[in-house]
Design an enzyme around this catalytic site. Structure first.
Site, mmCIF file in Angstrom:
data_model
loop_
_atom_site.group_PDB
_atom_site.id
_atom_site.type_symbol
_atom_site.label_atom_id
_atom_site.label_comp_id
_atom_site.label_asym_id
_atom_site.label_seq_id
_atom_site.Cartn_x
_atom_site.Cartn_y
_atom_site.Cartn_z
ATOM 1 N N ILE A 101 0.834 -1.320 -0.003
ATOM 2 C CA ILE A 101 -0.090 -0.059 0.101
ATOM 3 C C ILE A 101 0.947 1.053 0.281
ATOM 4 C CG2 ILE A 101 -0.323 -0.080 2.674
ATOM 5 C CD1 ILE A 101 -3.105 1.094 2.073
ATOM 6 N N CYS A 102 0.391 2.209 -0.598
ATOM 7 C CA CYS A 102 0.816 3.658 -0.398
ATOM 8 C C CYS A 102 2.121 3.834 -1.285
ATOM 9 C CB CYS A 102 1.357 4.021 1.002
ATOM 10 S SG CYS A 102 1.648 5.596 1.219
ATOM 11 N N ALA A 103 3.367 4.039 -0.792
ATOM 12 C CA ALA A 103 4.661 4.150 -1.615
ATOM 13 C C ALA A 103 5.022 2.711 -2.027
ATOM 14 C CB ALA A 103 5.616 5.012 -0.749
#
Length: 180
Positions: A101-103
């Protein structure tokens, strides 16, 4: 009982780590939280978390699911750990479930060629790192699940439960959370 490994590091996005951990435990998964930067981690907003183990203590074990939260510099610390990257390669080779998730989809998976031929999403601003970027909150492609960021942590974690434990468990936990 299905097993999950949640990897954290200094700079991990705390909402993602805690929300995912909580939902997996509510789903009755055996969760291990491991760190690549020491047992006590200072997250991206200064919240401190304590990992169950150092990653090196469990790197030879296998898990039904491995999850990588984002946050900076947390995702970069995960990406820089050569032992973790080798572990992820083997996990994928065994066709086991991997969530990021995210970066983390960009800085860990894409950077190390672990998204070859897979559709994925990530935090806004990192899209160029992903060849088959899809602009959706949660993207599933084969054994890999990716998500955008802190605000998508609940649907991401519920999607993990759905994939590993089934729709009935995911629905039950969603109802308990009063999440629709």
């Amino acid at each position: 009982m299905k097993t999950a490994l949640l990897l954290i590091a200094d700079g991990t996005e705390e909402m993602e780590a805690v929300i995912i951990a909580d939902i997996l435990v509510r789903g009755n998964m055996k969760l291990t939280i491991a760190s690549v930067t020491g047992r006590q981690v200072t997250c991206s907003r200064g919240v401190r978390l304590v990992a169950d183990v150092d990653f090196n203590e469990i790197k030879h074990q296998s898990f039904d699911a491995v999850i990588l939260p984002g946050g900076l510099p947390g995702a970069q610390h995960l990406s820089d750990d050569k032992g973790l990257i080798a572990f992820l390669r083997e996990h994928i080779r065994q066709d086991r479930f991997l969530g990021a998730i995210c970066a983390a989809p960009a800085l860990v998976l894409a950077k190390h060629g672990l998204l070859e031929g897979k559709q994925a999403t990530c935090y806004p601003g990192f899209e160029d790192a992903i060849d088959n970027f899809i602009d959706q909150p949660v993207v599933s492609d084969g054994n890999i699940l990716t998500s955008k960021g802190p605000g998508t942590a609940i649907p991401f974690a519920l999607a993990i439960l759905d994939r590993i434990l089934g729709q009935a468990v995911s629905k039950e936990i969603s109802e308990q959370l009063i999440y629709s």
